[in-house]
Design an enzyme around this catalytic site. Structure first.
Site, short mmCIF file in Angstrom:
data_model
loop_
_atom_site.label_atom_id
_atom_site.label_comp_id
_atom_site.label_asym_id
_atom_site.label_seq_id
_atom_site.Cartn_x
_atom_site.Cartn_y
_atom_site.Cartn_z
N SER A 1 -7.86 2.48 -2.26
CA SER A 1 -8.60 3.58 -1.61
C SER A 1 -9.17 4.49 -2.69
O SER A 1 -8.65 4.54 -3.82
CB SER A 1 -7.64 4.38 -0.73
OG SER A 1 -8.23 5.59 -0.33
N TYR B 1 0.62 8.41 -0.08
CA TYR B 1 -0.52 7.51 0.18
C TYR B 1 -1.36 7.32 -1.10
O TYR B 1 -1.57 6.19 -1.54
CB TYR B 1 -1.40 8.06 1.32
CG TYR B 1 -2.53 7.12 1.66
CD1 TYR B 1 -2.31 6.01 2.47
CD2 TYR B 1 -3.81 7.31 1.14
CE1 TYR B 1 -3.35 5.13 2.77
CE2 TYR B 1 -4.85 6.42 1.42
CZ TYR B 1 -4.61 5.34 2.24
OH TYR B 1 -5.63 4.46 2.53
N1 LIG Z 1 -10.12 3.52 7.13
C1 LIG Z 1 -10.22 4.19 6.00
O1 LIG Z 1 -10.84 5.27 5.96
C2 LIG Z 1 -9.63 3.62 4.74
C3 LIG Z 1 -10.03 4.19 3.53
C4 LIG Z 1 -9.51 3.69 2.34
C5 LIG Z 1 -8.60 2.66 2.36
N2 LIG Z 1 -8.20 2.14 3.55
C6 LIG Z 1 -7.22 1.05 3.50
O2 LIG Z 1 -7.76 -0.08 4.14
C7 LIG Z 1 -6.71 -0.91 4.64
C8 LIG Z 1 -7.02 -1.30 6.08
O3 LIG Z 1 -7.05 -0.12 6.86
P1 LIG Z 1 -7.97 0.06 8.15
O4 LIG Z 1 -8.67 1.34 7.99
O5 LIG Z 1 -8.74 -1.18 8.42
O6 LIG Z 1 -6.80 0.28 9.24
P2 LIG Z 1 -6.63 -0.18 10.77
O7 LIG Z 1 -7.96 -0.27 11.46
O8 LIG Z 1 -5.61 0.74 11.32
O9 LIG Z 1 -6.03 -1.65 10.65
C9 LIG Z 1 -4.78 -1.87 10.06
C10 LIG Z 1 -4.39 -3.35 10.14
O10 LIG Z 1 -3.16 -3.53 9.42
C11 LIG Z 1 -2.18 -4.11 10.30
N3 LIG Z 1 -0.86 -3.57 9.90
C12 LIG Z 1 -0.48 -2.27 9.86
N4 LIG Z 1 0.79 -2.17 9.47
C13 LIG Z 1 1.24 -3.43 9.26
C14 LIG Z 1 2.50 -3.99 8.86
N5 LIG Z 1 3.58 -3.22 8.65
N6 LIG Z 1 2.60 -5.33 8.74
C15 LIG Z 1 1.53 -6.13 8.98
N7 LIG Z 1 0.32 -5.67 9.38
C16 LIG Z 1 0.19 -4.34 9.51
C17 LIG Z 1 -2.64 -3.74 11.71
O11 LIG Z 1 -2.22 -4.64 12.72
P3 LIG Z 1 -0.81 -4.48 13.53
O12 LIG Z 1 -0.70 -3.05 13.96
O13 LIG Z 1 -0.88 -5.46 14.66
O14 LIG Z 1 0.25 -4.88 12.53
C18 LIG Z 1 -4.16 -3.83 11.55
O15 LIG Z 1 -4.57 -5.19 11.64
C19 LIG Z 1 -5.41 -0.10 4.46
O16 LIG Z 1 -4.73 -0.58 3.33
C20 LIG Z 1 -5.92 1.33 4.23
O17 LIG Z 1 -5.02 2.08 3.46
C21 LIG Z 1 -8.69 2.59 4.74
#
Ligand SMILES: NC(=O)c1ccc[n+]([C@@H]2O[C@H](COP(=O)([O-])OP(=O)(O)OC[C@H]3O[C@@H](n4cnc5c(N)ncnc54)[C@H](OP(=O)(O)O)[C@@H]3O)[C@@H](O)[C@H]2O)c1
Length: 244
Positions: free
Chosen positions: A129, A139
């Site tokens: 991130s 985080y």
């Molecule tokens: N969105 C942002 O603004 C942003 C910015 C920078 C970085 N990121 C990073 O991008 C990555 C993806 O985030 P996203 O924004 O796409 O989030 P999201 O839409 O909430 O999706 C999260 C995914 O991870 C899975 N997950 C969560 N906890 C888990 C666990 N303990 N074991 C296995 N699977 C798990 C969820 O499925 P289940 O709940 O079914 O397990 C879901 O498929 C993360 O690492 C986040 O830190 C996001």
């Protein structure tokens, strides 16, 4: 056909990776906790393999390691955020975050690389991130670890590419799941998950060790690297408090 393992493949950035890599001809292994949602996603991609696993558990990480050993491309993407300041978050939840963001990334990378090195091709994309460059809570610290770890491993294993992907704010389920109020984030700072993935894969093909999608975030990270850490910590602490 090459095989890609995507953790957190049912929503947000992980789902965008699944769409794109499926279109690019990869066989997919989709991993998340929600079995029903995984089954629906698998159907979309011509009966992709699914791994139901919680990466906060030993059993879940072990199941994921087995899949990583068979993959040509591993996308360590699963992750989540916490609402609140450091002492507002129960210590168990902080430890869960370290397990999912750091231990799982470490172990899946370690499981995947030997076979990739022997084949002389393959790679790992670890989703970090922009928060990695701005100290704030567990985080940001966990994502800083992901960047540093990926850069180090990239030097250690020739023939295999390891890259940290550092997005800014992306429209996904992330903030809703953490019950963060994001209404104050100006629209130019929001990224689209499909565009993030397209940029990431472009940078991956070019051999970058760290990918920061979007001109606005490239500028922000560049600025963050120039400023003293105590100043960026103060800035990110103040900015972060708006989204709690
Ligand atoms: N969105 C942002 O603004 C942003 C910015 C920078 C970085 N990121 C990073 O991008 C990555 C993806 O985030 P996203 O924004 O796409 O989030 P999201 O839409 O909430 O999706 C999260 C995914 O991870 C899975 N997950 C969560 N906890 C888990 C666990 N303990 N074991 C296995 N699977 C798990 C969820 O499925 P289940 O709940 O079914 O397990 C879901 O498929 C993360 O690492 C986040 O830190 C996001």
């Amino acid at each position: 056909m090459p095989t890609a393992l995507i953790t957190g493949a049912t929503a947000g950035i992980g789902a965008a990776f699944a769409r794109r890599l499926s279109a690019d001809g990869f066989d997919l292994i989709l991993l998340a906790r929600d079995a029903e949602r995984l089954a629906r996603a698998a159907k979309e991609y011509g009966n992709a393999e699914v791994v139901v696993a919680d990466l906060a558990t030993e059993e879940g990480i072990a199941r994921a390691e087995e899949a990583a050993r068979r993959a040509d491309l591993v996308i360590n993407n699963a992750g989540f955020g916490h609402k609140g300041r450091f002492l507002d978050v129960p210590i168990e939840d902080e430890l869960t975050m370290l397990r999912v963001h750091c231990e799982a990334v470490l172990r899946l990378t370690h499981a995947a690389l030997p076979a990739m090195r022997d084949r002389g091709r393959g790679g790992v994309i670890n989703v970090a991130s922009v928060a990695a460059f701005f100290p704030r809570g567990t985080y940001g610290a966990s994502k800083a670890w992901v960047v540093s770890f990926s850069q180090g491993v990239a030097q250690d294993v020739p023939g295999v590419h390891v890259m940290a992907l550092c997005p800014g704010f992306v429209h996904t389920e992330f903030h809703e799941r953490a019950r963060m109020d994001m209404s104050g984030v100006p629209s130019p700072f929001w990224l689209d998950a499909d565009e993030v993935v397209a940029g990431a894969l472009r940078d991956f093909r070019r051999g970058l060790a760290v990918s920061v999608p979007g001109a606005q975030y490239k500028a922000l990270v560049g600025l963050g690297r120039l400023l003293p850490r105590n100043l960026t910590a103060r800035f990110s602490g103040r900015a972060g408090r708006k989204y709690r």
